[in-house]
Write a protein that holds these residues in place. Structure first.
Motif, PDB file in Angstrom:
ATOM      1  N   PRO A 178       0.807  -1.226   0.000  1.00 35.54           N
ATOM      2  CA  PRO A 178       0.000   0.000   0.000  1.00 35.54           C
ATOM      3  C   PRO A 178       0.836   1.270   0.000  1.00 35.54           C
ATOM      4  N   VAL A 179       2.032   1.217   0.564  1.00 33.59           N
ATOM      5  CA  VAL A 179       2.917   2.383   0.508  1.00 33.59           C
ATOM      6  C   VAL A 179       3.424   2.588  -0.914  1.00 33.59           C
ATOM      7  N   GLY A 180       3.935   1.528  -1.525  1.00 32.25           N
ATOM      8  CA  GLY A 180       4.486   1.635  -2.867  1.00 32.25           C
ATOM      9  C   GLY A 180       3.443   1.983  -3.915  1.00 32.25           C
ATOM     10  N   PHE A 181       2.252   1.422  -3.789  1.00 29.13           N
ATOM     11  CA  PHE A 181       1.214   1.726  -4.776  1.00 29.13           C
ATOM     12  C   PHE A 181       0.679   3.146  -4.610  1.00 29.13           C
ATOM     13  N   ARG A 182       0.658   3.678  -3.399  1.00 28.86           N
ATOM     14  CA  ARG A 182       0.321   5.089  -3.251  1.00 28.86           C
ATOM     15  C   ARG A 182       1.341   5.966  -3.956  1.00 28.86           C
ATOM     16  N   LEU A 183       2.612   5.605  -3.836  1.00 28.48           N
ATOM     17  CA  LEU A 183       3.651   6.334  -4.548  1.00 28.48           C
ATOM     18  C   LEU A 183       3.407   6.265  -6.055  1.00 28.48           C
ATOM     19  N   ALA A 184       3.066   5.069  -6.547  1.00 27.06           N
ATOM     20  CA  ALA A 184       2.836   4.895  -7.981  1.00 27.06           C
ATOM     21  C   ALA A 184       1.614   5.678  -8.452  1.00 27.06           C
ATOM     22  N   LEU A 185       0.564   5.722  -7.645  1.00 28.63           N
ATOM     23  CA  LEU A 185      -0.631   6.487  -8.015  1.00 28.63           C
ATOM     24  C   LEU A 185      -0.318   7.981  -8.096  1.00 28.63           C
ATOM     25  N   ALA A 186       0.492   8.464  -7.161  1.00 27.18           N
ATOM     26  CA  ALA A 186       0.822   9.892  -7.125  1.00 27.18           C
ATOM     27  C   ALA A 186       1.817  10.276  -8.214  1.00 27.18           C
ATOM     28  N   ILE A 195       7.452  -3.055 -11.197  1.00 28.85           N
ATOM     29  CA  ILE A 195       6.940  -3.435  -9.882  1.00 28.85           C
ATOM     30  C   ILE A 195       7.222  -4.906  -9.637  1.00 28.85           C
ATOM     31  N   VAL A 196       7.856  -5.192  -8.521  1.00 25.03           N
ATOM     32  CA  VAL A 196       8.014  -6.566  -8.039  1.00 25.03           C
ATOM     33  C   VAL A 196       7.182  -6.686  -6.772  1.00 25.03           C
ATOM     34  N   GLN A 235      -5.890  -0.928  -9.136  1.00 21.94           N
ATOM     35  CA  GLN A 235      -6.126  -1.808 -10.281  1.00 21.94           C
ATOM     36  C   GLN A 235      -6.336  -1.002 -11.564  1.00 21.94           C
ATOM     37  N   ALA A 236      -7.000   0.153 -11.455  1.00 24.74           N
ATOM     38  CA  ALA A 236      -7.162   1.023 -12.630  1.00 24.74           C
ATOM     39  C   ALA A 236      -5.800   1.551 -13.083  1.00 24.74           C
ATOM     40  N   TYR A 237      -4.940   1.906 -12.130  1.00 28.00           N
ATOM     41  CA  TYR A 237      -3.582   2.334 -12.473  1.00 28.00           C
ATOM     42  C   TYR A 237      -2.838   1.226 -13.220  1.00 28.00           C
ATOM     43  N   LEU A 238      -2.954  -0.004 -12.740  1.00 27.11           N
ATOM     44  CA  LEU A 238      -2.273  -1.117 -13.401  1.00 27.11           C
ATOM     45  C   LEU A 238      -2.801  -1.318 -14.820  1.00 27.11           C
ATOM     46  N   ARG A 239      -4.117  -1.241 -14.989  1.00 26.03           N
ATOM     47  CA  ARG A 239      -4.715  -1.416 -16.319  1.00 26.03           C
ATOM     48  C   ARG A 239      -4.309  -0.300 -17.272  1.00 26.03           C
ATOM     49  N   ASP A 240      -4.317   0.927 -16.765  1.00 23.63           N
ATOM     50  CA  ASP A 240      -4.079   2.076 -17.638  1.00 23.63           C
ATOM     51  C   ASP A 240      -2.608   2.274 -17.959  1.00 23.63           C
ATOM     52  N   THR A 241      -1.742   1.982 -16.981  1.00 28.57           N
ATOM     53  CA  THR A 241      -0.317   2.263 -17.141  1.00 28.57           C
ATOM     54  C   THR A 241       0.462   1.051 -17.621  1.00 28.57           C
ATOM     55  N   ARG A 242      -0.022  -0.139 -17.271  1.00 27.96           N
ATOM     56  CA  ARG A 242       0.620  -1.402 -17.637  1.00 27.96           C
ATOM     57  C   ARG A 242       2.114  -1.425 -17.319  1.00 27.96           C
ATOM     58  N   PRO A 243       2.491  -1.155 -16.073  1.00 29.38           N
ATOM     59  CA  PRO A 243       3.903  -1.262 -15.730  1.00 29.38           C
ATOM     60  C   PRO A 243       4.336  -2.722 -15.781  1.00 29.38           C
ATOM     61  N   ALA A 287      -4.093 -12.611  -9.529  1.00 29.98           N
ATOM     62  CA  ALA A 287      -5.007 -11.549  -9.953  1.00 29.98           C
ATOM     63  C   ALA A 287      -4.303 -10.425 -10.707  1.00 29.98           C
ATOM     64  N   TYR A 288      -3.007 -10.274 -10.533  1.00 23.52           N
ATOM     65  CA  TYR A 288      -2.294  -9.226 -11.262  1.00 23.52           C
ATOM     66  C   TYR A 288      -2.469  -9.388 -12.777  1.00 23.52           C
ATOM     67  N   ARG A 289      -2.581 -10.610 -13.235  1.00 31.57           N
ATOM     68  CA  ARG A 289      -2.717 -10.840 -14.679  1.00 31.57           C
ATOM     69  C   ARG A 289      -4.031 -10.287 -15.221  1.00 31.57           C
ATOM     70  N   ARG A 290      -5.000 -10.078 -14.350  1.00 34.67           N
ATOM     71  CA  ARG A 290      -6.274  -9.536 -14.798  1.00 34.67           C
ATOM     72  C   ARG A 290      -6.099  -8.104 -15.304  1.00 34.67           C
ATOM     73  N   ASP A 291      -5.205  -7.363 -14.666  1.00 32.43           N
ATOM     74  CA  ASP A 291      -5.006  -5.968 -15.039  1.00 32.43           C
ATOM     75  C   ASP A 291      -3.745  -5.738 -15.857  1.00 32.43           C
ATOM     76  N   VAL A 292      -2.761  -6.616 -15.686  1.00 35.65           N
ATOM     77  CA  VAL A 292      -1.528  -6.557 -16.487  1.00 35.65           C
ATOM     78  C   VAL A 292      -1.341  -7.954 -17.085  1.00 35.65           C
ATOM     79  N   PRO A 293      -1.931  -8.204 -18.260  1.00 28.87           N
ATOM     80  CA  PRO A 293      -1.905  -9.570 -18.823  1.00 28.87           C
ATOM     81  C   PRO A 293      -0.511 -10.157 -18.980  1.00 28.87           C
ATOM     82  N   ASP A 294       0.502  -9.297 -19.158  1.00 27.87           N
ATOM     83  CA  ASP A 294       1.873  -9.785 -19.333  1.00 27.87           C
ATOM     84  C   ASP A 294       2.606  -9.971 -18.004  1.00 27.87           C
TER      85      ASP A 294
END
Length: 286
Positions: free
Chosen positions: A106-114, A122-123, A218-226, A246-253
């Motif tokens: 949650p800390v790292g994903f807040r950073l990514a959202l901002a 992302i690992v 999840q929207a960030y993952l779908r839209d940005t596809r890191p 579940a990560y594959r749902r938003d980032v298929p690769d």
């Protein structure tokens, strides 16, 4: 390979961190979880430092980073994420891969959202951001979210005991004798500091804000596809394998891998995780 142990002032807060590798190499930011600190990366850092500039801070209230009083510092994930963002800015880290584990997610994903432009990859090692990744072990914590009474808060104190720390390290490990006692003993030492119990209970209560953020992440993952590597201890009693898949749902690769370990998978599989990370990062950072 030399690991340096530094402390830096971040807007008046003294933040401790470990760092290794060529400062001109691509940066990997390691974000630890509960109840640990950057010492959980003591075996992973040597796996990465030959190719990357590795930086691993202790979060506020954890490890060697300053522990301000609760009336001077709000122990929320939003506030901790703000400190980490400023930490990267003070160090001059403009772009980096993030390794997120447990609370580090949650800390790292807040950073990514901002700042999505700053995150190169992302690992996620047992770093959950999907409802299906939460096990039934969260039931008493959810009870506190739903009814934040003193009784429900006190019911969570069992999560702060040495017995629970030992459980977190050893559950799901085929050979508990292969798990060094050093990490959990350090965790117990930091948990036993005066006032740290209330800090940890504040964060357990605030964890509900992370669940509320799942849709945005999840929207960030779908839209940005890191680029995403989800590499998990498959026997984690808190964050179950469905959360990795579940990560594959938003980032298929997304690459999804499992190691035969529990929550603190680095204690038994640092070499395997390090190898997977080097292969993954080599594809996306060079």
């Amino acid at each position: 390979m030399t690991v340096r142990f530094e402390t830096i002032d971040v807007d008046g807060l003294k933040v401790f961190y470990r760092t290794a590798g060529d400062p001109d190499a691509p940066v990997v930011l390691l974000l630890h979880g509960f109840p640990s600190a950057s010492h959980m990366f003591r075996d992973l850092i040597p796996e990465l430092a030959g190719r990357y500039h590795v930086v691993a801070p202790d979060l506020p209230g954890f490890g060697m980073t300053e522990q301000p009083a609760r009336d001077a510092f709000a122990y929320t994930f939003d506030n901790i994420a703000r400190v980490v963002v400023r930490f990267t800015e003070v160090l001059g880290l403009e772009r980096f891969a993030i390794y997120v584990f447990d609370y580090g997610a949650p800390v790292g994903f807040r950073l990514a959202l901002a700042h999505p432009d700053r995150v190169s990859a992302i690992v996620s090692q047992n770093g959950n951001t999907y409802l299906e990744g939460l096990s039934d072990a969260w039931a008493p914590i959810k009870a506190y979210w739903n009814e934040p009474t003193e009784g429900n808060r006190d019911a969570l104190r069992g999560f702060l005991t040495p017995q629970t720390t030992l459980f977190q390290y050893n559950h799901g490990v085929s050979d508990p004798a292969s798990v060094s006692p050093d990490g959990r003993n350090l965790d117990d030492f930091y948990l036993a500091r005066p006032g740290n119990d209330e800090i940890q209970l504040d964060l357990l209560g605030d964890y509900k804000t992370n669940i509320a953020l799942y849709d945005d992440i999840q929207a960030y993952l779908r839209d940005t596809r890191p680029p995403v590597l989800a590499i998990w201890g498959r026997n984690d009693p808190f964050f179950i394998p469905a959360g990795a898949e579940a990560y594959r749902r938003d980032v298929p690769d997304a690459e999804v891998r499992f190691v035969d370990s529990g929550h603190f998978a680095l204690e038994t599989h640092a070499r395997e995780i390090g190898t997977a990370m080097r292969d993954f990062l080599a594809k996306h950072l060079h």
